[in-house]
Design an enzyme around this catalytic site. Structure first.
Site, PDB file in Angstrom:
ATOM      1  N   GLU A   1     -49.835  -6.645   7.896  1.00  0.00           N
ATOM      2  CA  GLU A   1     -49.002  -7.701   8.458  1.00  0.00           C
ATOM      3  C   GLU A   1     -47.931  -7.937   7.396  1.00  0.00           C
ATOM      4  O   GLU A   1     -48.220  -8.507   6.345  1.00  0.00           O
ATOM      5  CB  GLU A   1     -49.818  -8.968   8.707  1.00  0.00           C
ATOM      6  CG  GLU A   1     -49.009 -10.058   9.371  1.00  0.00           C
ATOM      7  CD  GLU A   1     -49.822 -11.332   9.596  1.00  0.00           C
ATOM      8  OE1 GLU A   1     -49.685 -11.942  10.672  1.00  0.00           O
ATOM      9  OE2 GLU A   1     -50.591 -11.713   8.684  1.00  0.00           O
TER      10      GLU A   1
ATOM     11  N   ASP B   1     -54.231  -9.023   6.669  1.00  0.00           N
ATOM     12  CA  ASP B   1     -53.576 -10.278   7.005  1.00  0.00           C
ATOM     13  C   ASP B   1     -52.635 -10.692   5.875  1.00  0.00           C
ATOM     14  O   ASP B   1     -52.987 -10.592   4.692  1.00  0.00           O
ATOM     15  CB  ASP B   1     -54.648 -11.353   7.228  1.00  0.00           C
ATOM     16  CG  ASP B   1     -54.084 -12.697   7.613  1.00  0.00           C
ATOM     17  OD1 ASP B   1     -53.452 -12.783   8.673  1.00  0.00           O
ATOM     18  OD2 ASP B   1     -54.264 -13.654   6.836  1.00  0.00           O
TER      19      ASP B   1
END
Length: 699
Positions: A383, A347
């Site tokens: 990401e 993330d």
């Protein structure tokens, strides 16, 4: 045990290590003046001992306690300066969890005592709280050494064959049919036969689980009567989140991994090593902040009282510090060696590559993970953005990483919505976004293609709403993305209009067909295959209810069958999942271009047309492929987003071969049909059609 004295112990490994005769405790703090080990009764209610760790090796405090066994409950208290202006927030009144804890007993209970400052002092974090936080803090649990994983056979496949299914452990299984009530929403449910059978039917070979590392609900959600559903608020990087533990507890998670592996399905964890649950300077003191705030976090150089907030979550972990980097690396290795995890999706991955000078693909974290023998061969997905300066880094990660491609997502959405010039952009995305990823050592699989993900509209809502409906989140609909490139197909939200419903279903199939016919790694959001709707909520991070629990009972069976057909077609045609990019170069074997673009009538494309709404392309094996990977197979794809029916002229299939219509979003349940040589093929308006070559003997 209160009369037992600590021995010197060892600084390695960090955490609580049980050797069968006692427990070694080791904890990092560079700036503390004193660290105390706190022991608790078996029920966790009574603090039975407070033992100072008298040994310090560098910044690691340690001690060994003979006779202590697995299951013992403990925590730490750290002494040192409480000087927020200097970056230090030590407060020995706060019980701190071990950053390396494998398990927790009890739950967090929001209370003023969890905060290092006096919350009644006008919100001033310069004040000092003397409230004891122990009654409101879970205890870390000493665990026995991990179980033998030798019987677990991990799936091994070429990355180009991967089909990812992004799922939430609870949302996927809470309403899944045919499960016992006591395992719904748990790791045990993910291990069940019905769920695994669904994944196999769907053609999934990698499940990407949203965060399962222990996390905490934010205080502002508690005030609204909501909880953190997505889980991107980690507090324990080595511990499983207990709210998804069923009757089998942690063993249920291990069993889930084994069962998925046995079915040929990899398990990828979505992990958030970019920040912690302690938030900004007004957040609680739970672990890292109390142990060594100035080391664990990036602080504002001009005002160390404040945190660098490249994450948008209040704080940013400082992976340039060797012991913070060590913690992250130890955590990754733990999940691979002890839990048999196959890979990770990072993330806000740009944060992990940030150092004092900014983002670098050669940062300490990237160098560490690339050389680590334990992590070699695991799936690494980034990401590729954060909210800090220069935070958008799509295509810039090391070659071992794949990356979420939001450019692909937006291009596909804009094209089917009818945005001018979108066809030209889509063309490059269909071939793996070579402009971003065609770098030494990288192939099309580096692009993780998605039409939807947890963050944003579901596929059903993408075709049913032009505006988000996030009111239930309690933020006056101000949260979530506004630029969704969505289209309600003629009516906003629920409708009984048959024409609108038909347009929506066709649009969903077109979006899915585009996804699975593209070069790269496809990722399907769980529930999209049955048309699950979140009622227009495109930021359902705090909705642990029917909004996010997939409604299997009322799912679209035809859409599911079509999705299964798409994954099967992709699996049967390697030219759709190549390891080399296609640039239209002629192949040595036959002189044919590895990709050619055509109008429907077979003529050359006019890419300058801003209103272009369709095209055809022929895919063959890459001209860059080595001789052992050469193939004579081909796929012909026709994409028509216009309102008119087109007649597509297919290229000469060659002697002894014939084209066969396999995928048609205008006839999603019809059988494949062979095509007469030289005859034009009907391509309905707003449809995607794919043909493959087959021999006339098998036609």
């Amino acid at each position: 045990m209160t009369g037992q004295s600590l021995r010197a112990g060892a600084p390695f490994p960090l955490g609580a290590s049980h050797d069968g005769e006692g427990v070694n405790f080791a904890v990092f703090s560079e700036h503390a003046s004193r660290i105390e080990l706190c022991l608790f009764s078996a029920d966790g209610l009574t603090e039975t001992a407070r033992l100072p760790l008298r040994e310090r090796s560098g910044p690691v405090w340690h001690g060994y306690l003979p006779g202590l066994g697995a299951g013992a409950l403990y925590g730490y208290r750290a002494h040192g300066p409480y000087a927020p202006e200097q970056g230090h927030r030590f407060n020995h009144h706060k019980l701190l969890i071990d950053p390396y804890a494998r398990r927790f007993a009890g739950r967090w209970r929001l209370h003023d005592a969890l905060f290092g400052y006096d919350r009644n002092a006008a919100g001033d974090d310069l004040s000092f709280s003397t409230l004891d936080s122990a009654p409101y803090t879970p205890r870390a649990v000493v665990t026995a050494p991990g179980s033998d994983r030798s019987r677990d056979t991990r799936p091994r496949r070429n990355p180009s064959e991967t089909v990812i299914y992004e799922a939430h452990a609870k949302g996927l299984t809470r309403l899944f049919p045919g499960l016992p009530d006591d395992i719904r929403g748990t790791y045990d449910a993910l291990a069940s036969g019905p769920v695994i059978e669904h994944l196999i039917r769907l053609g999934i070979n990698a499940v990407e689980l949203m965060p399962v590392q222990a996390f905490v609900d934010e205080p502002f959600l508690h005030a609204r009567g909501l909880t953190n559903y997505w889980g991107y608020n980690t507090i324990g990087f080595f511990a499983l989140e207990p709210r998804y533990a069923g009757p089998s507890g942690e063993a249920g998670f291990r069993h889930m991994v084994r069962r998925l592996h046995a079915a040929g399905i990899e398990v990828i964890l979505d992990v958030a090593y970019n920040h912690t649950a302690e938030g900004d300077r007004l957040g609680p003191t739970l672990s890292f902040r109390g142990l060594d705030n100035a080391s664990y976090y990036r602080l504002d150089p001009g005002q160390p009282r404040d945190y660098v907030n490249d994450t948008g979550c209040g704080n940013t972990l400082d992976l340039s510090h060797p012991f913070v980097l060590r913690m992250v690396m130890d955590s990754l290795r733990y999940w691979v060696t002890e839990m048999a995890i196959d890979g990770f999706r990072f993330d806000l991955g740009t944060v992990l590559g940030r150092e004092d000078h900014g983002f670098s693909a050669h940062s300490g974290f990237f160098d560490a993970i690339r050389q680590d023998p334990v992590l070699a061969g695991t799936r690494l997905i980034a990401e590729p953005w954060d909210v800090g300066p220069g935070g958008y880094r799509l295509g810039e990660f090391p070659p071992e990483f794949s990356e979420w491609n939001d450019g692909y997502r937006d291009s596909v959405r804009r094209f089917w919505r009818g945005t001018p010039h979108a066809a030209q952009d889509l063309a490059g995305r269909l071939l793996g976004s070579a402009s971003k990823f065609d770098r030494p050592g990288r192939g099309p699989q580096a692009s993780v293609n998605m039409v939807t993900a947890h963050d944003g509209f579901t596929l059903a809502d993408l075709t049913s709403y032009e505006h988000k409906r996030n009111h239930a989140n309690g933020e006056d609909n101000n949260d979530g993305h506004d630029a969704n490139h969505s289209d309600n197909c003629g009516a906003e939200g629920p409708t009984d209009d048959a024409d609108v419903l038909a347009r929506r279903r066709r649009r969903r199939m077109n979006l899915l067909a585009t996804l699975f016919l593209s070069q790269g790694t496809p990722m399907l959001r769980a529930g999209d295959e049955v048309g699950h709707s979140q009622g227009g909520n495109n930021n359902a991070y705090c909705q642990d209810n029917a909004t996010t629990w997939i409604d299997w009972q009322n799912g679209d069976a035809e859409l599911l069958a079509f999705t299964c057909r798409l994954t099967a077609f992709r699996r049967a045609n390697p030219v759709l999942r190549q390891t080399r990019f296609l640039h239209g170069r002629n192949r040595a074997a036959d002189g044919l271009a590895d990709v050619s673009w055509r109008r429907f009538d077979g003529g050359a494309m006019n890419w300058r047309d801003p209103g272009l709404q369709g095209f055809c392309l022929v895919l063959r094996g890459s001209a860059e492929a080595p001789d052992y990977a050469e193939t004579c197979d081909a796929v012909f794809i026709a994409i028509n987003a216009s309102d008119r029916v087109e007649a597509a002229v297919l290229p000469d299939p060659g002697e002894g071969r014939i084209w066969q219509r396999e995928i048609d979003t205008a006839a999603p349940v019809g059988p494949g049909a062979t095509c007469s040589p030289g005859g034009a093929q009907t391509i309905e308006a707003h449809s995607v059609v794919a043909f493959s070559l087959t021999s006339t003997a098998g036609a």
